[in-house]
Design an enzyme around this catalytic site. Structure first.
Site, PDB file in Angstrom:
ATOM      1  N   HIS A 129     -45.503  -3.074 -29.809  1.00 42.78           N
ATOM      2  CA  HIS A 129     -44.554  -1.968 -30.216  1.00 42.78           C
ATOM      3  C   HIS A 129     -43.070  -2.596 -29.881  1.00 42.78           C
ATOM      4  O   HIS A 129     -43.155  -3.160 -28.721  1.00 42.78           O
ATOM      5  CB  HIS A 129     -44.705  -0.671 -29.549  1.00 42.78           C
ATOM      6  CG  HIS A 129     -44.074   0.711 -29.847  1.00 42.78           C
ATOM      7  ND1 HIS A 129     -42.554   0.667 -29.700  1.00 42.78           N
ATOM      8  CD2 HIS A 129     -44.540   1.498 -30.654  1.00 42.78           C
ATOM      9  CE1 HIS A 129     -42.219   1.714 -30.319  1.00 42.78           C
ATOM     10  NE2 HIS A 129     -43.449   2.411 -30.928  1.00 42.78           N
ATOM     11  N   ARG A 186     -42.684  -2.698 -37.960  1.00 42.97           N
ATOM     12  CA  ARG A 186     -42.733  -3.071 -36.825  1.00 42.97           C
ATOM     13  C   ARG A 186     -42.548  -4.208 -36.054  1.00 42.97           C
ATOM     14  O   ARG A 186     -42.085  -4.666 -35.162  1.00 42.97           O
ATOM     15  CB  ARG A 186     -44.000  -2.161 -36.152  1.00 42.97           C
ATOM     16  CG  ARG A 186     -43.769  -1.668 -34.847  1.00 42.97           C
ATOM     17  CD  ARG A 186     -44.971  -0.808 -34.390  1.00 42.97           C
ATOM     18  NE  ARG A 186     -44.549   0.572 -34.723  1.00 42.97           N
ATOM     19  CZ  ARG A 186     -45.292   1.567 -34.557  1.00 42.97           C
ATOM     20  NH1 ARG A 186     -46.641   1.326 -33.861  1.00 42.97           N
ATOM     21  NH2 ARG A 186     -44.942   2.830 -34.560  1.00 42.97           N
ATOM     22  N   HIS A 227     -49.694  -2.830 -28.137  1.00 41.33           N
ATOM     23  CA  HIS A 227     -49.727  -1.305 -28.500  1.00 41.33           C
ATOM     24  C   HIS A 227     -50.872  -0.852 -29.337  1.00 41.33           C
ATOM     25  O   HIS A 227     -51.524   0.220 -28.906  1.00 41.33           O
ATOM     26  CB  HIS A 227     -48.354  -0.854 -29.472  1.00 41.33           C
ATOM     27  CG  HIS A 227     -48.164   0.410 -29.636  1.00 41.33           C
ATOM     28  ND1 HIS A 227     -47.990   1.304 -28.771  1.00 41.33           N
ATOM     29  CD2 HIS A 227     -48.304   1.086 -31.004  1.00 41.33           C
ATOM     30  CE1 HIS A 227     -47.863   2.525 -29.219  1.00 41.33           C
ATOM     31  NE2 HIS A 227     -47.947   2.346 -30.802  1.00 41.33           N
ATOM     32  N   ARG A 282     -50.467  -2.001 -38.841  1.00 41.97           N
ATOM     33  CA  ARG A 282     -50.605  -0.634 -39.268  1.00 41.97           C
ATOM     34  C   ARG A 282     -49.413   0.217 -39.347  1.00 41.97           C
ATOM     35  O   ARG A 282     -48.120   0.007 -38.633  1.00 41.97           O
ATOM     36  CB  ARG A 282     -51.275  -0.107 -37.854  1.00 41.97           C
ATOM     37  CG  ARG A 282     -51.385   1.547 -37.936  1.00 41.97           C
ATOM     38  CD  ARG A 282     -52.074   1.784 -36.481  1.00 41.97           C
ATOM     39  NE  ARG A 282     -51.068   1.709 -35.499  1.00 41.97           N
ATOM     40  CZ  ARG A 282     -50.233   2.752 -35.276  1.00 41.97           C
ATOM     41  NH1 ARG A 282     -50.110   3.955 -35.467  1.00 41.97           N
ATOM     42  NH2 ARG A 282     -49.702   2.322 -34.081  1.00 41.97           N
ATOM     43  N   GLU A 304     -40.427   8.015 -39.991  1.00 40.33           N
ATOM     44  CA  GLU A 304     -40.673   6.864 -39.299  1.00 40.33           C
ATOM     45  C   GLU A 304     -40.502   5.726 -40.049  1.00 40.33           C
ATOM     46  O   GLU A 304     -40.722   5.771 -41.291  1.00 40.33           O
ATOM     47  CB  GLU A 304     -42.054   6.946 -38.314  1.00 40.33           C
ATOM     48  CG  GLU A 304     -41.954   7.781 -37.099  1.00 40.33           C
ATOM     49  CD  GLU A 304     -43.118   7.650 -36.336  1.00 40.33           C
ATOM     50  OE1 GLU A 304     -44.243   7.037 -36.772  1.00 40.33           O
ATOM     51  OE2 GLU A 304     -43.264   8.343 -35.388  1.00 40.33           O
TER      52      GLU A 304
HETATM   53  C1  SIN Z   1     -44.211   5.659 -31.716  1.00 37.21           C
HETATM   54  O1  SIN Z   1     -44.221   6.965 -31.111  1.00 37.21           O
HETATM   55  O2  SIN Z   1     -43.392   5.009 -31.849  1.00 37.21           O
HETATM   56  C2  SIN Z   1     -45.698   5.225 -31.921  1.00 37.21           C
HETATM   57  C3  SIN Z   1     -46.251   5.785 -33.127  1.00 37.21           C
HETATM   58  C4  SIN Z   1     -47.408   4.911 -33.716  1.00 37.21           C
HETATM   59  O3  SIN Z   1     -47.828   3.859 -32.841  1.00 37.21           O
HETATM   60  O4  SIN Z   1     -48.137   5.323 -34.435  1.00 37.21           O
END
Ligand code: SIN
Length: 545
Positions: free
Chosen positions: A246, A293, A352, A387, A130
């Site tokens: 998000h 993000r 989020h 985060r 990620e």
């Molecule tokens: C996501 O699945 O994009 C969210 C993961 C997260 O917020 O840690």
């Protein structure tokens, strides 16, 4: 000032309050609440959750997984370095070191107990990548149904645990504090009315504040209840201005939630397109769709604010069998009538995760004796201003277990406290919903992805005005449980909205998730956290009606 506390000295007849003794009260039934409840054995736990069943909260909706350095060639040090880098100067490196080192150990222990994660044909746990992680270290369960799979597994164990008394439909109204120590929780139970749970130990595991905003990936229960309870009990709160949006929620509402389209889709190759079908993220950041993000969210948000639409193109993933790998996303899109194999999906940022929360130490203790906090409601200092993806479920596990260990090591009998009176909180449900809606609009307009001082000052006045209107509404008798919950959630929403705005106004810089057009750069004097208490809620002059 009273911070918007809904207490009145006279008025309608107050209902009676029953007393129940409890060794430990856990409030909240997401990841942190469930893990703590299990880990507190053999102490008797009363688990209060306002939802109708377990599990509740945002954990249940998590699509992305749990980040942990459990793979070959990965290390806790590398995970800690990524966590610190994401936090934009405010992450506490000692907490990052503890989270990543203990997190991997504790997660391995849970895997040993059967916590189910996705594995390859040879039985090895699959590890995904990620944004802003320098290694593949994201564990998933049920593909993109990680939260549901894990909290479902934990909830079934909690249901079988003889030491846990599960109380659903229970709204925690007030933490009773006597001489600086927790003395109990006053809660309203849908089936039993008002109960004073007399206890010397309370763990808040109530999750975040997404529902303070108009668009959120959080479920309807995320109304900042734990933060408000802690604030009203005199606890210190920190980093409240840092709200993570998000980047890719579906640009359509499903009830009060805006469904998430997991970041793992971009990790698997999905691209962001503007209204003309052009891929724009490579112009914004070297890591393109996998930039931090807040960068991706603002790139999308500014285009939407300028009247454009933004799309997530899943076609390359879907032709390669994406529907099987992302069953939750597939179901969300099917319900919205979108076929991602043939059309790009409209997306928009949504509130989020809250980096801020109740200040806690390494054992999850707050500044109020006997009060602990774990999970999103807490502020351990590990997330800083931003985060790192998939660190939240790990943090919930680590600090719920640390809280349990501390509670087991330091049994605390409840100090004497008189049984509190049930509050007179009656109000017209429709009026409450209208005020809640107005508050969500204020927050979305002024305390969202991009802020400025004038808008935040105006928001303080608007929220104070809503508070006055709420005060006028709360004088009817004959409560139903739904009314108590609605009245309590409105109290909590207004109080925490004001604190978030106050914190955002106070931080005269831009850093991580907090971006101000009037203070567009980070400033060295703000390389510190902002700690607030109830006493800091501003009471500006009301705008003339
Ligand atoms: C996501 O699945 O994009 C969210 C993961 C997260 O917020 O840690």
């Amino acid at each position: 000032m009273d911070g918007g506390v809904f207490r009145i000295g006279s008025g309608p007849q107050r209902p009676g309050v029953r007393v129940e003794e409890a060794e430990v009260v856990v409030i909240g039934s997401g990841m942190a609440g469930l893990v703590a409840s299990l880990s507190l054995a053999p102490r008797r736990v009363t688990l209060l959750t306002k939802t109708g069943d377990l599990p509740g909260g945002s954990s249940n909706w998590a699509q992305g997984g749990i980040a942990a350095a459990v793979g070959d060639g990965d290390s806790a040090g590398s995970h800690a370095a990524d966590t610190v880098a994401a936090g934009a100067g405010l992450t506490d490196p000692l907490v990052a070191e503890l989270l990543t080192r203990e997190g991997a150990q504790r997660l391995n222990a849970w895997i040993g107990r059967g916590l189910p994660f996705d594995r390859d044909g040879a039985g090895r746990i699959l590890l995904g990548r990620e944004a802003a992680h320098s290694a593949s270290r994201i564990l998933h369960a049920g593909g993109d149904a990680t939260g549901r799979t894990l909290t479902g597994w934990l909830a079934s164990r909690v249901r079988q645990a003889p030491h846990v008394d599960i109380r659903t439909g229970a709204f925690a109204w007030e933490l009773v504090v006597e001489q600086g120590r927790i003395a109990g929780v006053l809660a309203h139970h849908a089936d039993a009315g008002w109960v004073f749970h007399r206890t010397g130990t309370v763990l808040l595991a109530t999750g975040g504040i997404g529902q303070l905003y108009r668009h959120t990936t959080n479920p309807e229960e995320s109304t900042g209840d734990g933060l408000a309870l802690a604030a009203l009990a005199g606890a210190e709160l920190a980093d409240l201005e840092f709200v993570q949006f998000h980047p890719t929620a579906l640009a359509a509402e499903a009830g009060r939630r805006t469904p998430l389209l997991t970041e793992a889709l971009r990790g698997a190759g999905a691209h962001l397109l503007d209204g003309s079908g052009r891929r724009f993220m490579p112009d914004e950041h070297p890591d393109a769709e996998l930039a931090p993000r807040d960068v991706v969210a603002r790139a999308i948000g500014t285009r939407i604010a300028a009247g454009q639409r933004v799309f997530l193109d899943l076609r390359p993933i879907w032709v390669a069998g994406g529907a099987a790998k992302f069953p939750t996303v597939a179901a969300i899109l099917a319900e919205a009538g979108i076929d991602p194999a043939v059309q790009p999906v409209p997306v928009a940022p949504a509130a989020h995760y809250h980096m801020g929360g109740v200040v806690t130490d390494l054992d999850a203790r707050t500044s109020v004796q006997g009060l602990y906090a774990a999970g999103e409601v807490a502020c351990t200092g590990v997330h800083g201003a931003n985060r790192l993806a998939s660190n939240s479920l790990l943090e919930a596990i680590v600090f719920a277990e640390r809280a349990a260990a501390s509670i087991l090591a330091h049994p605390a009998p409840a100090p004497y406290a008189p049984v509190p009176q049930a509050p007179a909180v009656a109000a017209d449900g429709t009026g409450l919903a209208g005020l809640a809606d107005a508050a969500r609009t204020v927050m979305a307009r002024t305390a969202g992805l991009v802020r400025d001082g004038a808008g935040l000052s105006r928001a303080l006045m608007d929220l104070a005005d809503l508070q006055h209107r709420a005060d006028r509404l709360r004088r009817m008798a004959g409560l139903a449980a739904g009314d108590v919950r609605a009245a309590g959630e409105l109290r909590n929403r207004l109080l925490i909205s004001r604190l978030v705005v106050q914190a955002a106004l106070g931080r005269t810089e831009s850093r991580g998730a907090h971006a101000r057009t009037d203070w567009p750069q980070p400033r060295p004097e703000w390389l510190r956290r902002q700690v607030l208490t109830l006493a800091d809620v501003a009471t500006p002059e009301l705008v003339p009606a």
